[in-house]
Design a protein around this motif. Structure first.
Motif, PDB file in Angstrom:
ATOM      1  N   PHE A 288       2.308  -2.264   0.445  1.00 40.10           N
ATOM      2  CA  PHE A 288       2.572  -0.940   1.009  1.00 40.10           C
ATOM      3  C   PHE A 288       2.544  -1.052   2.524  1.00 40.10           C
TER       4      PHE A 288
ATOM      5  N   GLU B  22       2.573   0.876   6.062  1.00 42.50           N
ATOM      6  CA  GLU B  22       2.299   2.158   6.703  1.00 42.50           C
ATOM      7  C   GLU B  22       2.968   2.265   8.075  1.00 42.50           C
TER       8      GLU B  22
ATOM      9  N   THR C 147      -0.664  -2.318   6.912  1.00 46.21           N
ATOM     10  CA  THR C 147      -0.658  -2.079   5.470  1.00 46.21           C
ATOM     11  C   THR C 147      -1.506  -0.857   5.127  1.00 46.21           C
ATOM     12  N   GLY C 148      -1.462  -0.442   3.861  1.00 46.40           N
ATOM     13  CA  GLY C 148      -1.959   0.868   3.447  1.00 46.40           C
ATOM     14  C   GLY C 148      -3.445   1.078   3.531  1.00 46.40           C
TER      15      GLY C 148
ATOM     16  N   VAL D  98      -4.335   4.762  -0.598  1.00 48.83           N
ATOM     17  CA  VAL D  98      -3.063   4.228  -1.086  1.00 48.83           C
ATOM     18  C   VAL D  98      -3.319   3.104  -2.086  1.00 48.83           C
TER      19      VAL D  98
ATOM     20  N   VAL E  20      -2.356   2.945  -6.071  1.00 44.75           N
ATOM     21  CA  VAL E  20      -1.611   1.819  -6.643  1.00 44.75           C
ATOM     22  C   VAL E  20      -2.356   1.275  -7.857  1.00 44.75           C
TER      23      VAL E  20
ATOM     24  N   ASP F 260      -2.795  -3.989  -5.001  1.00 40.78           N
ATOM     25  CA  ASP F 260      -2.457  -4.118  -3.588  1.00 40.78           C
ATOM     26  C   ASP F 260      -2.644  -5.576  -3.162  1.00 40.78           C
TER      27      ASP F 260
ATOM     28  N   LEU G 126       6.562  -0.835  -1.046  1.00 39.29           N
ATOM     29  CA  LEU G 126       6.625   0.605  -0.796  1.00 39.29           C
ATOM     30  C   LEU G 126       6.466   0.830   0.699  1.00 39.29           C
TER      31      LEU G 126
ATOM     32  N   SER H 201       6.139   3.785   3.824  1.00 42.74           N
ATOM     33  CA  SER H 201       5.988   5.167   4.279  1.00 42.74           C
ATOM     34  C   SER H 201       5.451   5.110   5.697  1.00 42.74           C
TER      35      SER H 201
END
Length: 214
Positions: free
Chosen positions: A138, A140, A147-148, A152, A156, A163, A194, A196
């Protein structure tokens, strides 16, 4: 109330307390009607202080150390500010309860939390039947690559994945979740990516163009 981020706006609408809101974040997408009904007075790292002051809010609600400067500026102008700092799924649910209590809707807030917990439990039960757990990266932020956050990684896991940077997820501050060597993402071989980016639109084509990311 002025909502400096999306969370309080969505929560207050879900609680039926949307009439308390006089200003929102420009990143608000839920519910869609909020963008039509409320003036947009903040981003995430910046805010229109003058416009907020014109609204004469009793309270401004934001999130995280990233909004510390915005909060300080509002405080200097006499506005009361609540900066929440939840970093986990449990913290998010607790936040909903506290916000609900703040506006006199504690019962509705607890019912909302119970419904969200039930939904998470149902997802976890479904995920337990997956034939394998996909490895998930993920992102960010992209420059530097961050990373998240913990919640998050927890979502997951609830959804049935793992993760690939659990050691970073445990860190609450974004600066502690920077991936020093971006090629480490390739080495850890995620099944799913992913994205975001916190404060701007995610561009998957930029990831695909990175060396080794094909």
């Amino acid at each position: 109330m002025v909502c400096l981020t999306e969370e309080p706006t969505e929560t207050l609408y879900l609680l039926g307390e949307q009439d308390r809101i006089v200003g929102i974040s420009g990143f608000t997408v839920r519910p869609p009607r909020a963008r039509k009904e409320k003036p947009k007075v903040s981003a995430f790292t910046s805010a229109k202080i003058g416009e907020i002051l014109k609204l004469e809010p009793d309270l401004a609600i934001g999130f995280s150390d990233i909004q510390a400067d915005i909060a300080a500026e509002l405080v200097r102008h006499g506005v009361e500010v609540w900066i929440a700092n939840h970093r986990s799924v449990d913290g998010i649910l607790d936040y909903i309860g506290r916000l609900g209590a703040l506006v006199g809707a504690a019962g509705r807030a607890q019912a909302l939390v119970a419904g969200l917990r039930a939904g998470l439990d149902a997802i976890a039960a479904e995920a337990a039947r997956l034939p394998r757990r996909p490895r998930v990266y993920f992102e960010e932020w992209d420059a530097p690559q961050i990373t998240g956050i913990r919640w998050v990684a927890e979502l997951v896991r609830i959804a049935g994945g793992d993760d690939i940077f659990p050691e970073h997820a445990a860190m609450s501050l974004a600066k502690d979740r920077i991936i020093a060597d971006p090629s480490e993402v390739v080495r850890r071989a995620p099944d799913l990516i992913l994205g975001s980016w916190c404060g701007k639109r995610f561009r998957p084509e930029k990831l695909a163009a990175r060396p080794g990311w094909d």
